[in-house]
Design a protein around this motif. Structure first.
Motif, PDB file in Angstrom:
ATOM      1  N   ILE A  66     -30.504 -20.970 -17.256  1.00  0.00           N
ATOM      2  CA  ILE A  66     -29.533 -19.910 -16.986  1.00  0.00           C
ATOM      3  C   ILE A  66     -30.016 -18.642 -17.675  1.00  0.00           C
ATOM      4  CG2 ILE A  66     -27.108 -19.246 -17.067  1.00  0.00           C
ATOM      5  CD1 ILE A  66     -26.415 -22.179 -17.568  1.00  0.00           C
ATOM      6  N   LYS A  67     -30.169 -17.581 -16.926  1.00  0.00           N
ATOM      7  CA  LYS A  67     -30.648 -16.330 -17.517  1.00  0.00           C
ATOM      8  C   LYS A  67     -29.566 -15.697 -18.396  1.00  0.00           C
ATOM      9  CE  LYS A  67     -34.186 -15.056 -14.154  1.00  0.00           C
ATOM     10  NZ  LYS A  67     -34.683 -13.996 -13.248  1.00  0.00           N
ATOM     11  N   GLU A  68     -30.018 -14.907 -19.346  1.00  0.00           N
ATOM     12  CA  GLU A  68     -29.135 -14.276 -20.324  1.00  0.00           C
ATOM     13  C   GLU A  68     -27.981 -13.530 -19.667  1.00  0.00           C
ATOM     14  OE1 GLU A  68     -29.967 -11.219 -23.957  1.00  0.00           O
ATOM     15  OE2 GLU A  68     -30.380 -10.486 -21.923  1.00  0.00           O
ATOM     16  N   LYS A  69     -28.286 -12.735 -18.632  1.00  0.00           N
ATOM     17  CA  LYS A  69     -27.257 -11.867 -18.046  1.00  0.00           C
ATOM     18  C   LYS A  69     -26.099 -12.642 -17.426  1.00  0.00           C
ATOM     19  CE  LYS A  69     -29.571 -11.415 -13.546  1.00  0.00           C
ATOM     20  NZ  LYS A  69     -30.140 -10.455 -12.570  1.00  0.00           N
ATOM     21  N   ALA A  70     -26.315 -13.919 -17.116  1.00  0.00           N
ATOM     22  CA  ALA A  70     -25.247 -14.733 -16.535  1.00  0.00           C
ATOM     23  C   ALA A  70     -24.297 -15.263 -17.595  1.00  0.00           C
ATOM     24  CB  ALA A  70     -25.841 -15.890 -15.747  1.00  0.00           C
ATOM     25  N   LEU A  71     -24.693 -15.160 -18.882  1.00  0.00           N
ATOM     26  CA  LEU A  71     -23.883 -15.735 -19.949  1.00  0.00           C
ATOM     27  C   LEU A  71     -23.521 -14.757 -21.053  1.00  0.00           C
ATOM     28  CD1 LEU A  71     -25.695 -19.182 -20.435  1.00  0.00           C
ATOM     29  CD2 LEU A  71     -23.634 -18.726 -19.107  1.00  0.00           C
TER      30      LEU A  71
ATOM     31  N   SER B  78     -26.606  -8.289 -23.879  1.00  0.00           N
ATOM     32  CA  SER B  78     -27.830  -8.154 -24.655  1.00  0.00           C
ATOM     33  C   SER B  78     -27.522  -8.100 -26.148  1.00  0.00           C
ATOM     34  CB  SER B  78     -28.585  -6.890 -24.233  1.00  0.00           C
ATOM     35  OG  SER B  78     -29.755  -6.741 -25.005  1.00  0.00           O
ATOM     36  N   GLY B  79     -28.215  -8.925 -26.931  1.00  0.00           N
ATOM     37  CA  GLY B  79     -28.047  -8.931 -28.370  1.00  0.00           C
ATOM     38  C   GLY B  79     -26.756  -9.542 -28.857  1.00  0.00           C
ATOM     39  N   SER B  80     -26.035 -10.249 -28.004  1.00  0.00           N
ATOM     40  CA  SER B  80     -24.737 -10.825 -28.358  1.00  0.00           C
ATOM     41  C   SER B  80     -24.696 -12.304 -28.018  1.00  0.00           C
ATOM     42  CB  SER B  80     -23.610 -10.094 -27.625  1.00  0.00           C
ATOM     43  OG  SER B  80     -22.371 -10.750 -27.808  1.00  0.00           O
ATOM     44  N   ALA B  81     -23.783 -13.033 -28.664  1.00  0.00           N
ATOM     45  CA  ALA B  81     -23.555 -14.440 -28.356  1.00  0.00           C
ATOM     46  C   ALA B  81     -22.144 -14.674 -27.836  1.00  0.00           C
ATOM     47  CB  ALA B  81     -23.814 -15.293 -29.590  1.00  0.00           C
ATOM     48  N   ASP B  82     -21.494 -13.607 -27.368  1.00  0.00           N
ATOM     49  CA  ASP B  82     -20.163 -13.716 -26.769  1.00  0.00           C
ATOM     50  C   ASP B  82     -20.306 -13.887 -25.253  1.00  0.00           C
ATOM     51  OD1 ASP B  82     -18.930 -13.311 -29.269  1.00  0.00           O
ATOM     52  OD2 ASP B  82     -19.089 -11.126 -29.035  1.00  0.00           O
ATOM     53  N   LEU B  83     -19.669 -14.903 -24.726  1.00  0.00           N
ATOM     54  CA  LEU B  83     -19.775 -15.188 -23.297  1.00  0.00           C
ATOM     55  C   LEU B  83     -19.139 -14.082 -22.462  1.00  0.00           C
ATOM     56  CD1 LEU B  83     -18.946 -18.999 -23.341  1.00  0.00           C
ATOM     57  CD2 LEU B  83     -21.147 -17.979 -22.720  1.00  0.00           C
ATOM     58  N   VAL B  84     -19.792 -13.737 -21.367  1.00  0.00           N
ATOM     59  CA  VAL B  84     -19.268 -12.754 -20.429  1.00  0.00           C
ATOM     60  C   VAL B  84     -18.415 -13.457 -19.380  1.00  0.00           C
ATOM     61  CG1 VAL B  84     -21.241 -11.222 -20.759  1.00  0.00           C
ATOM     62  CG2 VAL B  84     -21.310 -12.949 -18.945  1.00  0.00           C
ATOM     63  N   PRO B  85     -17.523 -12.763 -18.692  1.00  0.00           N
ATOM     64  CA  PRO B  85     -16.688 -13.390 -17.648  1.00  0.00           C
ATOM     65  C   PRO B  85     -17.522 -14.089 -16.568  1.00  0.00           C
ATOM     66  CG  PRO B  85     -15.823 -11.226 -18.203  1.00  0.00           C
ATOM     67  CD  PRO B  85     -17.133 -11.341 -18.922  1.00  0.00           C
ATOM     68  N   GLU B  86     -18.740 -13.594 -16.303  1.00  0.00           N
ATOM     69  CA  GLU B  86     -19.599 -14.194 -15.289  1.00  0.00           C
ATOM     70  C   GLU B  86     -19.896 -15.655 -15.586  1.00  0.00           C
ATOM     71  OE1 GLU B  86     -22.034 -14.074 -11.782  1.00  0.00           O
ATOM     72  OE2 GLU B  86     -20.503 -12.737 -12.593  1.00  0.00           O
ATOM     73  N   SER B  87     -19.832 -16.040 -16.855  1.00  0.00           N
ATOM     74  CA  SER B  87     -20.143 -17.418 -17.235  1.00  0.00           C
ATOM     75  C   SER B  87     -19.164 -18.418 -16.626  1.00  0.00           C
ATOM     76  CB  SER B  87     -20.141 -17.561 -18.753  1.00  0.00           C
ATOM     77  OG  SER B  87     -18.860 -17.276 -19.291  1.00  0.00           O
ATOM     78  N   GLN B  88     -17.975 -17.944 -16.232  1.00  0.00           N
ATOM     79  CA  GLN B  88     -16.979 -18.830 -15.645  1.00  0.00           C
ATOM     80  C   GLN B  88     -17.367 -19.291 -14.243  1.00  0.00           C
ATOM     81  OE1 GLN B  88     -13.140 -16.916 -15.885  1.00  0.00           O
ATOM     82  NE2 GLN B  88     -13.269 -16.623 -18.104  1.00  0.00           N
ATOM     83  N   ARG B  89     -18.330 -18.620 -13.626  1.00  0.00           N
ATOM     84  CA  ARG B  89     -18.831 -19.072 -12.325  1.00  0.00           C
ATOM     85  C   ARG B  89     -19.802 -20.243 -12.480  1.00  0.00           C
ATOM     86  NH1 ARG B  89     -21.549 -14.438  -9.028  1.00  0.00           N
ATOM     87  NH2 ARG B  89     -21.431 -16.067  -7.424  1.00  0.00           N
TER      88      ARG B  89
END
Length: 264
Positions: free
Chosen positions: A130-135, A138-149
């Motif tokens: 899984i590429k970084e931008k999907a989770l 940049s430079g963070s370990a907080d999940l983005v809303p996209e990760s719910q897909r």
């Protein structure tokens, strides 16, 4: 005129009559050589498989000569070695991993996630990248809303198999030095742990004892860090559904340990 026509048909019939005994002769010769080969082998399991294959090919439903080339079908299990039983278990596990890969690849196609998610069946098991931008930003370990897909479908597939799961975080070579992440080691480790906890939180059927998380920093690249595209590829989270069995043609089936997975 009718008599000449009848004689001509008789000559054609006689000229093709040799084909039948010739084909029978070739079949019998092939059967003979196969039988001699099977009898000369000491591996009873392979002889059983060989006999079954040629029985299927030549027998039309009645008794077959090849039935005598190996043990009675009712006793075949007595000749199956522990290695062959291991082979069957290895094949069964591999098929389960292939089924998961097919389901995930279909989900990727249906949701146009080819640029974010990929799978690869490897010696160690099924790798999900899984590429970084999907989770993560940049430079963070907080999940983005996209990760719910991605998270729920991955968690559901992981719940369908009993194998161990190793989640690893990876970065590119760009250094990071913040209060939270003094280096890429901390960033990659925290990302792996964060995503593992997320998967466990959204699917109660997942057994935490199967899971482990590790950070590799920039030291496990899969692309060149000399280009922006390569760096983007290297910034990723990997999910390895580890094989329980490893195939060794010389020594049979051996169990794969978690230490082996981390070392690789």
């Amino acid at each position: 005129m009718a008599r000449k026509k009848k004689g001509h048909a008789h000559e054609e019939e006689m000229s093709e009559a040799w084909l039948l005994p010739y084909s029978d002769l070739m079949t019998l010769l092939l059967a003979l050589f196969i039988a001699l080969f099977a009898i000369s082998q000491t591996d009873q399991t392979k002889m059983v498989l060989l006999a079954q294959a040629f029985t299927s090919a030549f027998n039309m439903g009645g008794p077959s000569f090849f039935d005598q080339a190996g043990p009675n079908p009712s006793r075949q299990r007595e000749f199956i070695s522990s290695e062959d039983q291991g082979n069957a278990a290895f094949i069964q596990e591999n098929q389960a991993l292939e089924d998961i890969q097919r389901q995930l690849e279909e989900y990727i196609r249906q949701n146009n996630l080819e640029d974010q998610l990929s799978t690869q069946l490897e010696e160690e098991g099924l790798m999900i990248r899984i590429k970084e931008k999907a989770l993560f930003p940049s430079g963070s370990a907080d999940l983005v809303p996209e990760s719910q897909r991605i998270g729920p479908i991955v968690a559901g597939l992981l719940a369908s198999v009993p194998e161990r799961v190793l989640i690893s975080g990876h970065t590119d070579t760009d250094p990071i030095n913040t209060a939270q992440f003094p280096s890429n080691w901390e960033l990659s480790s925290t990302r792996a742990l964060t995503f593992m906890k997320y998967l466990l939180s959204i699917n109660a059927d997942l057994n935490p004892a199967r899971f482990s998380a590790i950070g590799y920093g920039e030291y496990r690249p899969i692309a060149s860090n000399d280009t922006a595209e390569g760096k983007q590829t290297n910034r990723r989270v990997e999910i390895l559904i580890a094989r329980s069995l490893r195939f060794n043609p010389n020594e049979g089936i051996t169990q794969q340990s978690e230490t082996d997975l981390v070392a690789k």
